[in-house]
Scaffold this motif. Structure first.
Motif, short mmCIF file in Angstrom:
data_model
loop_
_atom_site.label_atom_id
_atom_site.label_comp_id
_atom_site.label_asym_id
_atom_site.label_seq_id
_atom_site.Cartn_x
_atom_site.Cartn_y
_atom_site.Cartn_z
N ASN A 123 0.70 -1.04 0.09
CA ASN A 123 -0.18 -0.07 -0.04
C ASN A 123 0.84 1.26 -0.11
O ASN A 123 2.12 1.26 0.10
CB ASN A 123 -1.19 0.08 1.14
N GLU A 124 0.23 2.43 -0.09
CA GLU A 124 1.05 3.71 -0.42
C GLU A 124 0.39 4.60 0.69
O GLU A 124 -0.76 4.62 0.99
CB GLU A 124 0.85 4.33 -1.73
N MET A 125 1.07 5.65 1.38
CA MET A 125 0.71 6.66 2.14
C MET A 125 1.38 7.83 1.94
O MET A 125 2.70 7.92 2.04
CB MET A 125 0.82 6.06 3.64
N ILE A 126 0.59 9.12 1.87
CA ILE A 126 1.46 10.16 1.75
C ILE A 126 2.13 10.55 3.36
O ILE A 126 1.46 10.20 4.30
CB ILE A 126 0.28 11.27 1.48
N VAL A 127 3.15 11.03 2.96
CA VAL A 127 4.12 11.50 4.35
C VAL A 127 3.30 12.15 5.36
O VAL A 127 3.58 11.47 6.60
CB VAL A 127 5.43 11.80 3.97
N ASP A 128 2.45 13.09 5.21
CA ASP A 128 1.75 13.83 6.19
C ASP A 128 0.86 12.82 6.92
O ASP A 128 0.67 12.83 8.05
CB ASP A 128 1.32 15.22 5.85
N ASN A 129 0.29 12.32 6.27
CA ASN A 129 -0.97 11.12 6.93
C ASN A 129 -0.26 10.09 7.48
O ASN A 129 -0.53 9.71 8.58
CB ASN A 129 -1.75 10.61 5.84
N CYS A 130 0.86 9.51 6.79
CA CYS A 130 1.68 8.67 7.64
C CYS A 130 2.06 9.19 9.14
O CYS A 130 2.08 8.11 9.97
CB CYS A 130 2.80 8.52 6.89
#
Length: 377
Positions: free
Chosen positions: A239-246
């Motif tokens: 899966n992929e996640m934007i760094v600020d959400n991460c």
């Protein structure tokens, strides 16, 4: 054929059965059981040379702990020690030569000047030796209470490009340009390393961390490379996640993460955040690995040099570098020594009697080291 009678069968069994094994002395009256766990090749037990860089600040204290523990457990390694400090203009050629020869190095932190001054020697080592993957293992240690339980995250970070490329210049007075370089070659190989690590260590999921919603070309290329590699590992969830959400997810639900693969700068931030969640940078092991060479050090960069008070009081936490040296022993194919060391360190942390200040105790580096040695099997 006629069926033999039960008394005759009992006599035959009693004659043909081997005598029952006797308890061995020194084993608590139980039976000694030894299993083959590792089939060595000729020469596997030969002591290996390891380049040792004590470094700055707390570095000499924690590398000294590693030396003592290795000597106490008679680990098949010996050290070639070199003095390197963060204010040097470059890494001395003799040090690079030693690492190329030995292929393995363990080091303390090297102070990096903030703002002006010399460039980071840590970056010089990574680029010179092409140590393209940084690995930090962030997990709960038994007996050490934290806000979150069940955390077991491996952060794998691209180590040679991105914002860390060091390509900066002043366009005109008051205007500075810093280049972020992302290449398909480097993105693919760190993605391959992350998925190979997950596959070989029975990990279930790889999360790619990015900012492709804004940096559509640079981080977009990184994601494209990760997707191509992920398609070759159908048994591993991707899966992929934007760094600020991460970052938000990491501090609220860290147990959802397994293996994380990131570009350079994001990985540094994510690894240090994850370390804080499970007890701090003083307990997080890590290493930098390339095709031919590996350097093992404290996993999270924050606090790896310490401050003057810790150095003067000799109360630096050696746990992170001791666990990193266990990683090194596995890398050198000495798994039983690695297991002994890791088990001893975890016992000391779990018992809670010998802990440094960052873990809520008052022990010195030497007291923790002595406790680890006392707990070696």
């Amino acid at each position: 054929m006629a069926r033999r009678s039960a008394p005759l069968l009992r006599r035959l069994v009693s004659v043909s059965s081997p005598p029952a094994p006797q308890p061995l002395p020194g084993h608590g009256g139980g039976l000694a059981r030894r299993t083959v766990t590792y089939m060595p090749r000729p020469g596997d037990g030969t002591p290996r040379a390891v380049t040792l860089i004590p470094g700055d600040g707390i570095g000499p204290l924690v590398t000294g702990a590693v030396r003592q523990v290795m000597e106490a457990m008679h680990a098949p390694v010996y050290f070639e020690t070199y003095e390197v400090h963060g204010d040097m203009p470059t890494v001395p050629p003799a040090v690079i030569e030693s690492i190329r020869r030995n292929k393995v190095c363990i080091k303390g932190g090297l102070a990096t000047p903030v703002g002006g001054g010399v460039s980071s020697l840590n970056m010089q080592l990574r680029k010179e030796l092409d140590l393209y993957a940084s690995l930090v293992h962030c997990s709960n240690l038994p007996g050490l209470p934290t806000r979150h339980e069940g955390v077991d995250i491996v952060v794998i970070r691209e180590n040679t490009e991105g914002e860390y490329s060091g390509l900066e210049h002043e366009v005109v007075p008051g205007v500075v340009e810093s280049l972020k370089v992302i290449t398909k070659f480097c993105s693919e190989r760190v993605a391959k390393y992350a998925f190979e690590y997950a596959y070989l260590n029975n990990r279930k999921k790889v999360t790619a961390v990015h900012k492709a919603n804004i940096m559509k070309l640079a981080d977009g290329l990184f994601l494209e490379s990760c997707r191509e590699v992920a398609s070759k590992y159908p048994g591993i969830q991707y899966n992929e996640m934007i760094v600020d959400n991460c970052s938000m997810q990491l501090v609220s639900k860290p147990e959802q993460f397994d293996v994380m693969v990131t570009p350079n700068l994001y990985g540094n931030l994510v690894a240090n955040t994850a370390a804080g969640i499970v007890g701090g940078t003083g307990i997080m092991p890590g290493g930098n690995v390339g095709q031919d060479y590996a350097i093992f050090e404290q996993g999270a960069s924050a606090g790896n040099v310490g401050n003057e008070n810790i150095v003067e009081q000799k109360k630096a936490n050696p746990v992170a570098l001791l666990l990193s040296s266990a990683m090194m022993l596995r890398h050198l194919q000495f798994p039983s020594f690695a297991d002994r060391l890791e088990t001893a360190v975890k016992r000391v942390v779990a018992e809670g009697t010998h802990r440094t200040k960052d873990l809520g105790g008052t022990s010195t580096t030497q007291e923790v080291t002595d406790a680890v040695i006392a707990n070696l099997d």
